[in-house]
Scaffold this active site. Sequence first.
Site, PDB file in Angstrom:
ATOM      1  N   HIS A 127       0.928  -1.253  -0.067  1.00 13.21           N
ATOM      2  CA  HIS A 127       0.037   0.051   0.011  1.00 13.21           C
ATOM      3  C   HIS A 127       0.874   1.178  -0.006  1.00 13.21           C
ATOM      4  CE1 HIS A 127       0.294   1.406   4.319  1.00 13.21           C
ATOM      5  NE2 HIS A 127       0.624   0.187   4.579  1.00 13.21           N
ATOM      6  N   GLU A 163      -4.890   1.360   2.793  1.00 11.30           N
ATOM      7  CA  GLU A 163      -5.010   0.512   3.714  1.00 11.30           C
ATOM      8  C   GLU A 163      -5.004   0.945   5.244  1.00 11.30           C
ATOM      9  OE1 GLU A 163      -2.534  -2.245   6.791  1.00 11.30           O
ATOM     10  OE2 GLU A 163      -2.309   0.053   6.008  1.00 11.30           O
ATOM     11  N   GLU A 164      -4.251   2.258   5.258  1.00  9.73           N
ATOM     12  CA  GLU A 164      -4.314   2.973   6.659  1.00  9.73           C
ATOM     13  C   GLU A 164      -5.750   3.038   7.268  1.00  9.73           C
ATOM     14  OE1 GLU A 164      -1.983   2.548   8.413  1.00  9.73           O
ATOM     15  OE2 GLU A 164      -0.096   2.500   7.156  1.00  9.73           O
ATOM     16  N   GLU A 170       4.003  -5.757   4.471  1.00  9.80           N
ATOM     17  CA  GLU A 170       3.737  -4.937   5.324  1.00  9.80           C
ATOM     18  C   GLU A 170       4.748  -4.497   6.252  1.00  9.80           C
ATOM     19  OE1 GLU A 170       1.992  -2.696   6.813  1.00  9.80           O
ATOM     20  OE2 GLU A 170       0.184  -2.820   5.528  1.00  9.80           O
ATOM     21  N   HIS A 220       4.928   4.959  12.230  1.00  7.82           N
ATOM     22  CA  HIS A 220       3.884   5.869  11.997  1.00  7.82           C
ATOM     23  C   HIS A 220       4.144   7.320  12.592  1.00  7.82           C
ATOM     24  CE1 HIS A 220       0.011   3.054  11.262  1.00  7.82           C
ATOM     25  NE2 HIS A 220       0.902   3.151  10.318  1.00  7.82           N
TER      26      HIS A 220
END
Length: 890
Positions: A187, A233-234, A260, A336
């Site tokens: 993603h 995806e997030e 991922e 993140h």
Amino acid sequence: MESDTTIRRLKGLGTPNSVSQVNNVSRSSHGGNGYNSDPKKKPEVNLFLLREGVGASLVFVFILVLWVLVHLSLQQLVIGKSSGEFNAVRARRHLESITSVGPRPVGSPENEVLTVAYLLEQIKHIQAEVAAAGNPHRLSVDVQRPTGSFSIDFLGGFTSYYDRVTNVAVKLEPEAGASHLMLANCHFDTVANSPGASDDAVSCAVMLEVLHSLANLSTPLRHGVVFLFNGAEENVLQASHGFITQHPWAKQVRAFINLEAAGVGGKEVVFQTGPENPWLVQAYVHAAMHPFASVVGQEVFQSGIIPSDTDFRIYRDFGNIPGIDLAFIENGFIYHTNYDTADRILTDSIQRAGDNILAVLKHLVMSEELGDSSQYRHGNMVFFDLLGMVVVAYPARVGTILNYVVAAATFLYLAKKASRPGSGGVRYVRRLACAAGLTVLSWLVTLLSVLVVALLVTLLGRSMFWYQHFYAAVCLYGPVAAGSMVLVHTLAKNLYYSGVRLVELAELYFDVSLLLWCCSLVLFTLQGLCSAYVPLLMVAFPLVAKILLASEFKHRGASAKYCVLYLLGLALPYVHFMFLIWVVFEIFTPILGRSGTEIPPELVLSTLVTLATIFLSSFFLHFIYLVRSTRWVLSAMGSLFVLVFLLMWAGLFFPYSSNPDSPRPKRVFVQHTTRTFHDLAGRVESRDSGLWVNSFDYTAMQYVTPLIPELNDTARTVCRPDHPFCGYPWFLPVKFLSKKNWYLPAPEVSPSIPVDFTLVSKEETVWGTVKLTFSVTGPSHMTLYLLPHPGARLVSWSLGDGTPPFDVSGEYFVFYSHGLDAPAWGFWIEIQPPKEPDPSGPGGVVSVAVSSHYFFGPDQRTEQMDALLRRFPSWAFPSSWVSTYTMYRY
């Protein structure tokens, strides 16, 4: 004999039991600490015991050497020479290009336009190369913008709705076409305020280069491959759901590989596979050039202990497709955050990931199994790697047989001792049972002691002191755990076992460790857990080593030869177990920095340290009973504990750091929000605006308040239970994790794309329910909250599969997002009114609230929010955006 004994004693490894005889002449006829309680039995005078310092040094050096081996294996990213088929330098250029546009939230031009344009441009270049070279492949591209809805039990359960999110799908197949397809998924979207290099731009960069390599093969492919670059995806796995449930190519997909990240860089680990379909694991084992895999990770992740999820779940649950899930797990402290940049990912990390993915995909698209996967569906695999050098894999059914064979051999070994003639066997069984009980008691005492220390650390306000200094936690909780165990067994040795030879006790407690691990092996096997291979290793290797060394131990005791060979027999299971311990701490230590304000991290981390100590110490109990004294060991452990405790108490271990080489940021969410509440008649009941601050770790604002005094207890929010989700704009349903938040008054926000929430119709059905139909327009990210009033019940709606899944607090949460443009979002809900309305309640049947979230563009920031952000220390990462919250009652 005497001269030989003297020579051995001078070597410093041990002293013969005859010395115990000399030192214990004054003891009664029951015998000294080194002798059998039977006075008729002639004492063994040539059995060696360990000196305390030597025994402690042996264990310490053994553990240290294995720990160094684990870390050396982790730093060795690329094993041997690369095949040269995957170009990591070119993949790095892709990574830098993708991340150069900055954060890429769904709906932003960076995600929907710039990144998509770059991907299409690179795919076009690959198409041109294939056409020019005349390779026997056909390459098709499709940009999909699906709309859909589904429910998921992640984070307590909620529903997701997406509209025109973006997928870039590329199909590479033989010129004649393919009936069966592999799927490779990454993603390119990110969370707000993070460039997302590791999560997940590097995976998309790797996939672009793998596509380039496969497309330029001169050998025709047997099957096809779909490379899915998904753009949502997030937003809780939306784009993958859109592809697997709606794209025409999805019907031909037989298996998938998902790339991922839960960290930044390092090695990518296979942490889950299946369901079933063991041929996928076999393909990875056969083809991967730099294997790194563990079925333990799969079973831990799928247990739900780790608060995360990947597209693997969507393909498995909604597509009924098996797959392989890989993720980078190192350095999750900056996952993140704004530190997740391309320069932190080593080229060797890209090279190893590319080599592995290319090799595995090439193997699968050439395999028979992909074409008829149903024939190979059943069964699971046990798989694990040894220091990244080789992967061991075998069918679970073979593992079950192997587990029971080893368990049977262990019970036979113990049964032989229990069948001694006369009263010897009964006495052995009684002693074995008492020793097992004492060992379990020592575990409980150890855990209780460590938890008391952890509670004290929490009460002193020093939680997470180890966040920047991990080994400080090991040096605080480790000595308490190890010292408690040593103390319990030392007291037992000196008080309870005063008439038993130490060598017999050492033998007895080896048998106890073997018995307890064997019970774990049987229990895991009965539960059908593939992770049973861990206790299998911890039983088989020590058992074989002990059997081979039985004669040496019987005739010479703890000689140098015995001690060294005994430790060598433990080396393989222990080095693998220490690798698993590294994985646990590498994953869970950063997670504790983003697990909310309600979970005491000291209790979690101290428990993990204690469990690691208990497991590692199991076969070292043998050594505790081979030394006469543990005084100096206990003194050293106590001194280390006191020293670290005082340093911790003095505040020398600060949790956070902005050091660019090793950042440990504190995670804070800041929203400048305006809240509006309507009554049952539609009138504005109240309205306010403020800066809503959430801390996502246990220390809350403890270290921030001295720098921003306004963020004190007087600014703490109070949850209004009659308002959906307490009346605040939660982006995800995590209010149960973070109950401490702050609200500072601020001017109203005026986003350029306000929310328009309209009740289109309200009707009473013939079966007595109330059906409410709504229309909503607004920004790319909105959240809907539903709170049925007391006695009322939400019976159905137009979202997901039609069955509303409430979250852990009994409310309903809907996550909405859209791409660049989307029509109004229309939906309906059906409420069963209460039989007897509550006169003290708010009236009506349901409270409905909608929040908007502005993650990009000029609406994302305000002057007041920027002013507050500038006051946060450099070691904090405040992720910020503008939001609104509007509540209605019906």
